[in-house]
Design a protein around this motif. Structure first.
Motif, PDB file in Angstrom:
ATOM      1  N   GLU A   1       0.862  -1.178   0.000  1.00  0.00           N
ATOM      2  CA  GLU A   1       0.000   0.000   0.000  1.00  0.00           C
ATOM      3  C   GLU A   1       0.903   1.233   0.000  1.00  0.00           C
ATOM      4  OE1 GLU A   1      -3.680   1.879   2.647  1.00  0.00           O
ATOM      5  OE2 GLU A   1      -2.264   0.460   3.553  1.00  0.00           O
TER       6      GLU A   1
ATOM      7  N   GLY B   1       0.539   3.763   3.675  1.00  0.00           N
ATOM      8  CA  GLY B   1      -0.127   2.947   4.676  1.00  0.00           C
ATOM      9  C   GLY B   1       0.791   1.847   5.155  1.00  0.00           C
TER      10      GLY B   1
ATOM     11  N   LYS C   1      -0.232  -1.646   4.871  1.00  0.00           N
ATOM     12  CA  LYS C   1      -0.741  -2.937   4.399  1.00  0.00           C
ATOM     13  C   LYS C   1       0.034  -3.410   3.175  1.00  0.00           C
ATOM     14  CE  LYS C   1      -5.483  -1.640   5.682  1.00  0.00           C
ATOM     15  NZ  LYS C   1      -5.314  -0.178   5.642  1.00  0.00           N
TER      16      LYS C   1
ATOM     17  N   GLU D   1      -1.200  -6.552   7.504  1.00  0.00           N
ATOM     18  CA  GLU D   1      -0.900  -5.210   7.991  1.00  0.00           C
ATOM     19  C   GLU D   1       0.280  -5.265   8.946  1.00  0.00           C
ATOM     20  OE1 GLU D   1      -3.075  -1.297   9.970  1.00  0.00           O
ATOM     21  OE2 GLU D   1      -4.117  -3.240   9.937  1.00  0.00           O
TER      22      GLU D   1
ATOM     23  N   GLN E   1      -5.479   2.785   0.735  1.00  0.00           N
ATOM     24  CA  GLN E   1      -6.818   2.390   1.177  1.00  0.00           C
ATOM     25  C   GLN E   1      -7.586   1.627   0.100  1.00  0.00           C
ATOM     26  OE1 GLN E   1      -9.249   5.460   2.957  1.00  0.00           O
ATOM     27  NE2 GLN E   1     -11.116   4.233   2.834  1.00  0.00           N
TER      28      GLN E   1
ATOM     29  N   ASP F   1     -12.379  -1.516  -0.603  1.00  0.00           N
ATOM     30  CA  ASP F   1     -11.971  -0.529   0.388  1.00  0.00           C
ATOM     31  C   ASP F   1     -11.338  -1.307   1.531  1.00  0.00           C
ATOM     32  OD1 ASP F   1     -11.640   1.344   2.354  1.00  0.00           O
ATOM     33  OD2 ASP F   1     -13.657   2.185   2.218  1.00  0.00           O
ATOM     34  N   THR F   2     -10.003  -1.223   1.671  1.00  0.00           N
ATOM     35  CA  THR F   2      -9.306  -2.069   2.633  1.00  0.00           C
ATOM     36  C   THR F   2      -9.416  -1.566   4.068  1.00  0.00           C
ATOM     37  OG1 THR F   2      -7.205  -0.902   2.269  1.00  0.00           O
ATOM     38  CG2 THR F   2      -7.662  -2.814   0.884  1.00  0.00           C
ATOM     39  N   SER F   3     -10.060  -0.420   4.291  1.00  0.00           N
ATOM     40  CA  SER F   3     -10.246   0.034   5.672  1.00  0.00           C
ATOM     41  C   SER F   3     -11.125  -0.935   6.439  1.00  0.00           C
ATOM     42  CB  SER F   3     -10.842   1.433   5.703  1.00  0.00           C
ATOM     43  OG  SER F   3     -12.120   1.452   5.078  1.00  0.00           O
ATOM     44  N   ASP F   4     -12.103  -1.541   5.756  1.00  0.00           N
ATOM     45  CA  ASP F   4     -12.951  -2.570   6.374  1.00  0.00           C
ATOM     46  C   ASP F   4     -13.158  -3.764   5.442  1.00  0.00           C
ATOM     47  OD1 ASP F   4     -14.464  -1.354   4.456  1.00  0.00           O
ATOM     48  OD2 ASP F   4     -16.030  -0.629   5.803  1.00  0.00           O
TER      49      ASP F   4
ATOM     50  N   LYS G   1      -7.308  15.431   6.191  1.00  0.00           N
ATOM     51  CA  LYS G   1      -8.004  14.140   6.207  1.00  0.00           C
ATOM     52  C   LYS G   1      -8.986  14.055   7.373  1.00  0.00           C
ATOM     53  CE  LYS G   1      -4.420  11.417   3.885  1.00  0.00           C
ATOM     54  NZ  LYS G   1      -3.478  10.267   3.993  1.00  0.00           N
TER      55      LYS G   1
END
Length: 656
Positions: free
Chosen positions: A422, A425, A427, A446, A473, A491-494, A573
């Motif tokens: 990523e 980030g 990940k 992660e 993300q 969407d890798t946030s969730d 952000k």
């Protein structure tokens, strides 16, 4: 004149030339096509033939040399350090002066080239100095004007018609807006500089750099038959490669250029290198390095001299890579006899190894840096079954920002087909094929504060490539080429699957620099039918579809690094929800204007068609209409009546 004409009928030679459309011949200086090349080696008679051959080989690239070169010799039979050459015409001579001036033969001999006619001009200078008139100020073009777009719309270049056409567009939500278009802009392909300041086009004679609001020509770099180009991260230097044979005294395969001045800095041989780029740059463009057998050579820019007195001698080195943010190189060496394989991190210019790791039963290693230099992943292929078969055994992940650089180990024992960090980030994603299962899986991990954390594994996915958004993300899992062109947007946030789309036979995927849009392409270089591109939102919503004749490539224009501090970026952000309300209102207004413009355009087209039909009907008489119907009148003619029925709907009633 003949025919008895008097004096009034006489015509001068100048008038005859003017009427014939010709210009009167002008007196030409016989030395206008001659040049003087200074700063060449001073040699004796025994080495003169070799020097002549070298000079002729170099200077013959710029035109046809007439006769033999003339080397003035002193009383001791030694050349005086300069030579006289004559070309076929003045144009070739001037081309040689522009291109060969500053040519580096070696460390001690840099050519200075002048026209012979210039010497007379310098000799005729007056004894008293007269200050020149101040030149009128000329405003230079803004090379970064595209960044001033109020809506932060990005630009992209499209190469089509098999490379014959090239256009620059501004990407807007509804349809691209043409910025610049040119036929036969390049003979091969185009490439943006890393910060988007220039676009480079490749030609038979070399490379041209274009820039500014109107994409005017900024630099011309002469390197015949150039095949590949590469920029330094700072955009100040360019590397060109044409595959010329290696030559000990006159290398020409690889050339380092100064982009700002167009000056040739140094040339290198390139036949022994089998991968591109030959030179790898550090994060700020101050150092560049290349690898040959057992040797890593590091050079300083702009001098292009070795960093230190000698190259790094590393026995068996197979691969190396620069950190994207620090002057650190990572490299690995294979096993040899009883010595294990080794991965090492070396800091430059001190040449201190800050971290090493020994590895056993290693078949191959791949080194992948995190985009911010925070982590380094080493994919290790290990031998099994008495070295008869290789399989991926594990990943070694280095935490570069922590004390003593600890290493996390990830064991998969699967066949790994892809890996990607990523960009902004912590990940990374891996495409792997478990030995005990059929199909490909994608696993997300992660780098947590205390350990390596597994997030999720997606099983049996038609995936061949991973494409992270430049801002992190969001990620696209793509099945390119022979994998049916399936795209999954996450969407890798969730780990939410936002959309599943398809672009049959897609060959490439390109995110825009802001991470708002992603483009899937079918390139004519790989597929000969259905070429074109589709623009998607970061959530996978189709925005635009373009079918382009012999479409070759689409390249987003890069953006320079933001000038905002990290704290300011975090604040923006954090307050994103407040800004989003403003942007939503602006988007609705934009779509409303676009819809209104579309309706007005359709009305205008309908009005034009109605007017055209009325005009044509008024011009064609009834007799002409009857003639067009083969002499048959519509009123008394015999016509067959045909009834066509359409199924409108079906009502289904269930009887109990």
């Amino acid at each position: 004149m003949a025919g008895g004409g008097g004096p009034d009928m006489e015509v001068s030679d100048e008038e005859l030339m003017r009427r014939a459309g010709l210009r009167q011949p002008q007196e030409v200086c016989g030395i206008s096509s001659a040049i003087v090349v200074d700063n060449i080696p001073e040699v004796g008679k025994e080495r003169l033939a070799k020097l002549e051959a070298v000079v002729m080989k170099i200077m013959s690239r710029f035109g046809t040399i007439v006769g033999k070169p003339y080397f003035p010799i002193d009383d001791n039979g030694v050349t005086r350090g300069y030579v006289f050459l004559e070309y076929r015409n003045e144009k070739e001579a001037r081309s040689a002066v522009e291109t060969a001036n500053g040519y580096r033969l070696d460390k001690s001999h840099i050519f200075t080239v002048n026209l012979l006619t210039d010497f007379q001009k310098y000799m005729d200078l007056p004894d008293e100095f007269t200050p020149p008139e101040p030149a009128e100020y000329t405003r230079e073009e803004n090379l970064r004007a595209w960044l001033q777009n109020n809506d932060a719309h990005d630009q992209y270049a499209v190469l089509y018609k098999g490379g014959e056409g090239c256009s620059i567009f501004t990407n807007t939500p509804n349809e691209p807006v043409p910025v610049h278009e040119k036929d036969y802009w390049t003979d091969k392909y185009v490439k943006w500089s890393p910060q988007g300041t220039y676009i480079a086009s490749l030609h038979a004679q070399g490379v041209i750099l274009w820039g500014g609001e109107n994409f005017s020509r900024k630099r011309r770099l002469f390197h015949p038959n150039v095949q590949m180009i590469d920029f330094s991260p700072c955009e100040r230097y360019m590397v060109t490669f044409n595959g010329a044979p290696d030559h000990d005294t006159d290398p020409q395969a690889v050339i380092i250029w100064d982009v700002r001045t167009g000056e040739k800095l140094r040339a290198f041989n390139g036949q022994q290198h089998k991968e591109w780029p030959i030179f790898k740059w550090n994060f700020d463009g101050s150092l560049f390095a290349r690898m040959t057998e057992n040797v890593i050579s590091v050079y300083e820019a702009p001098g292009c001299n070795l960093l230190g007195k000698e190259s790094l001698i590393i026995r068996g080195v197979r691969y190396f890579s620069w950190s994207p943010t620090d002057n650190i190189i990572a490299y690995w060496t294979p096993e040899e006899s009883q010595v294990p394989a080794r991965v090492a991190l070396m800091e430059l210019p001190s040449r201190i190894e800050i971290r090493t790791m020994n590895l056993f039963s290693v078949a191959d290693c791949k080194i992948v840096w995190h985009g911010q230099g925070d982590y380094l992943a080493v994919k290790v292929d290990r031998f099994i079954n008495n070295r008869k078969k290789a399989t991926v055994a594990n990943f070694e992940v280095f935490r570069m920002r922590e004390k003593q650089i600890p290493v996390e180990k990830l064991e998969l024992k699967d066949t790994v087909q892809g890996f990607a960090w990523e960009p902004h980030g912590t990940k990374f994603a891996i495409i792997h094929e478990p030995q005990a299962a059929h199909g490909v899986s994608v696993s997300f991990y992660e780098m947590a504060a205390d350990k390596l954390k597994h997030i999720k594994t997606l099983e049996k996915k038609p995936v061949s490539h991973i494409f992270w958004s430049p801002q992190g993300q969001f990620v696209v899992l793509a099945g390119l080429k022979q994998s049916n062109g399936v795209f999954e947007f996450y969407d890798t946030s969730d780990m939410t699957l936002m959309n599943v789309t398809e672009h049959l036979m897609a060959t490439d995927v390109e995110w825009d620099p802001t991470g708002r849009y992603v483009v899937s392409q079918v390139s004519w270089w790989m597929q000969k039918v259905d070429t074109g591109y589709i623009v998607w939102s970061q959530q996978g919503r189709l925005l635009q579809r373009h079918s382009v004749d012999r479409f070759c490539q689409l390249l987003w224009r890069p953006r320079p690094k933001t000038l905002l501090a990290d704290e300011e970026v975090k604040r923006i952000k954090r307050d994103r929800k407040e800004y989003s309300k403003i942007f939503e209102v602006k988007d609705r207004m934009t779509h409303s204007k676009a819809s209104k413009a579309l309706v007005e355009r359709r009305r205008r087209l309908m009005s034009d068609f109605t007017e055209y039909r009325r005009r044509v009907e008024s011009e064609i008489t009834e007799a002409q209409r009857k003639e067009l119907r083969g002499g048959m009148d519509q009123e008394d003619g015999e016509f067959d009546e045909e009834i066509v029925e359409y199924l409108v709907n079906v009502d289904e009633v269930i009887l109990k």
